[in-house]
Design a protein around this motif. Structure first.
Motif, mmCIF file in Angstrom:
data_model
loop_
_atom_site.group_PDB
_atom_site.id
_atom_site.type_symbol
_atom_site.label_atom_id
_atom_site.label_comp_id
_atom_site.label_asym_id
_atom_site.label_seq_id
_atom_site.Cartn_x
_atom_site.Cartn_y
_atom_site.Cartn_z
ATOM 1 N N GLN A 121 -9.856 97.688 70.483
ATOM 2 C CA GLN A 121 -10.767 96.736 69.874
ATOM 3 C C GLN A 121 -10.231 95.334 70.049
ATOM 4 O O GLN A 121 -9.033 95.115 70.076
ATOM 5 N N ASN A 122 -11.157 94.396 70.096
ATOM 6 C CA ASN A 122 -10.764 93.007 70.332
ATOM 7 C C ASN A 122 -10.377 92.243 69.073
ATOM 8 O O ASN A 122 -9.598 91.314 69.133
ATOM 9 N N HIS A 123 -10.975 92.575 67.920
ATOM 10 C CA HIS A 123 -10.672 91.906 66.655
ATOM 11 C C HIS A 123 -10.854 90.394 66.762
ATOM 12 O O HIS A 123 -10.035 89.629 66.259
ATOM 13 N N ARG A 124 -11.929 89.975 67.408
ATOM 14 C CA ARG A 124 -12.163 88.538 67.566
ATOM 15 C C ARG A 124 -13.644 88.310 67.844
ATOM 16 O O ARG A 124 -14.402 89.228 68.108
ATOM 17 N N VAL A 125 -14.032 87.047 67.801
ATOM 18 C CA VAL A 125 -15.385 86.633 68.158
ATOM 19 C C VAL A 125 -15.282 85.810 69.424
ATOM 20 O O VAL A 125 -14.453 84.905 69.517
ATOM 21 N N GLN A 126 -16.109 86.136 70.395
ATOM 22 C CA GLN A 126 -16.154 85.381 71.635
ATOM 23 C C GLN A 126 -17.505 84.680 71.734
ATOM 24 O O GLN A 126 -18.542 85.298 71.480
ATOM 25 N N VAL A 127 -17.489 83.412 72.072
ATOM 26 C CA VAL A 127 -18.706 82.608 72.167
ATOM 27 C C VAL A 127 -18.951 82.283 73.638
ATOM 28 O O VAL A 127 -18.039 81.844 74.338
ATOM 29 N N PHE A 128 -20.197 82.501 74.077
ATOM 30 C CA PHE A 128 -20.593 82.227 75.461
ATOM 31 C C PHE A 128 -21.788 81.293 75.470
ATOM 32 O O PHE A 128 -22.589 81.282 74.535
ATOM 33 N N ASP A 129 -21.934 80.536 76.533
ATOM 34 C CA ASP A 129 -23.104 79.670 76.659
ATOM 35 C C ASP A 129 -24.278 80.466 77.230
ATOM 36 O O ASP A 129 -24.157 81.664 77.512
ATOM 37 N N ALA A 130 -25.409 79.814 77.394
ATOM 38 C CA ALA A 130 -26.629 80.486 77.858
ATOM 39 C C ALA A 130 -26.492 81.068 79.258
ATOM 40 O O ALA A 130 -27.276 81.942 79.653
ATOM 41 N N PHE A 131 -25.503 80.620 80.019
ATOM 42 C CA PHE A 131 -25.298 81.102 81.382
ATOM 43 C C PHE A 131 -24.191 82.149 81.484
ATOM 44 O O PHE A 131 -23.828 82.583 82.576
ATOM 45 N N GLY A 132 -23.642 82.533 80.337
ATOM 46 C CA GLY A 132 -22.596 83.552 80.319
ATOM 47 C C GLY A 132 -21.193 83.006 80.455
ATOM 48 O O GLY A 132 -20.240 83.774 80.540
ATOM 49 N N GLY A 133 -21.052 81.681 80.455
ATOM 50 C CA GLY A 133 -19.723 81.076 80.542
ATOM 51 C C GLY A 133 -19.008 81.112 79.195
ATOM 52 O O GLY A 133 -19.599 80.858 78.147
ATOM 53 N N HIS A 134 -17.735 81.439 79.226
ATOM 54 C CA HIS A 134 -16.938 81.512 78.011
ATOM 55 C C HIS A 134 -16.742 80.121 77.422
ATOM 56 O O HIS A 134 -16.339 79.196 78.125
ATOM 57 N N VAL A 135 -17.038 79.971 76.128
ATOM 58 C CA VAL A 135 -16.895 78.687 75.444
ATOM 59 C C VAL A 135 -15.645 78.676 74.578
ATOM 60 O O VAL A 135 -14.835 77.768 74.651
ATOM 61 N N ARG A 136 -15.498 79.708 73.744
ATOM 62 C CA ARG A 136 -14.323 79.778 72.863
ATOM 63 C C ARG A 136 -14.162 81.191 72.323
ATOM 64 O O ARG A 136 -15.105 81.979 72.348
ATOM 65 N N THR A 137 -12.993 81.459 71.815
ATOM 66 C CA THR A 137 -12.683 82.713 71.140
ATOM 67 C C THR A 137 -11.983 82.356 69.839
ATOM 68 O O THR A 137 -11.161 81.433 69.808
ATOM 69 N N PHE A 138 -12.316 83.064 68.767
ATOM 70 C CA PHE A 138 -11.573 82.853 67.530
ATOM 71 C C PHE A 138 -11.400 84.177 66.798
ATOM 72 O O PHE A 138 -12.130 85.128 67.023
ATOM 73 N N GLY A 139 -10.377 84.203 65.936
ATOM 74 C CA GLY A 139 -10.038 85.411 65.197
ATOM 75 C C GLY A 139 -8.957 86.203 65.904
ATOM 76 O O GLY A 139 -8.691 86.020 67.091
ATOM 77 N N SER A 140 -8.311 87.067 65.132
ATOM 78 C CA SER A 140 -7.273 87.949 65.658
ATOM 79 C C SER A 140 -7.200 89.161 64.735
ATOM 80 O O SER A 140 -7.859 89.209 63.702
#
Length: 105
Positions: A1-20
């Motif tokens: 499990q990743n135990h985090r939140v990943q945020v992507f833009d409308a084109f699928g590009g990674h914006v940020r990750t937070f949490g652990s």
């Protein structure tokens, strides 16, 4: 499990990750569902922690809600979370094997 939140833009590009992984502020044991508020806050429920955490849109931890000790409802496995136009938080959860929806203002 990743135990985090990943945020992507409308084109699928990674914006940020937070949490652990963990049980401290901003950490997750089993993040389950996510909701977005009118102020662009991000609410993430966690079945194992039996709570939900609030983050800014940038991923900064703002606070923890729904902890059993905070509201005395004996929540088990908070699942779906949603906010309505009035800012009320609805949480689908289990308690003693029964499923229900709790509204918090």
């Amino acid at each position: 499990q990743n135990h985090r939140v990943q945020v992507f833009d409308a084109f699928g590009g990674h914006v940020r990750t937070f949490g652990s992984q963990g049980d401290g502020p901003g950490q997750f044991l089993s993040p389950s569902f996510i909701a977005f508020g009118a102020e662009e806050e991000i609410i993430v429920s966690d079945e194992s922690r039996r709570d939900a955490q609030v983050f800014t849109r940038e991923g900064e931890h703002v606070g923890t809600i729904l902890a059993e000790a905070d509201i005395g409802l004996g929540l088990e496995e908070p699942q779906g979370v949603a906010l309505d136009a009035l800012g009320r938080l609805f949480v689908a959860c289990k308690r003693g094997g029964a499923e229900r929806v709790v509204m918090l203002q």
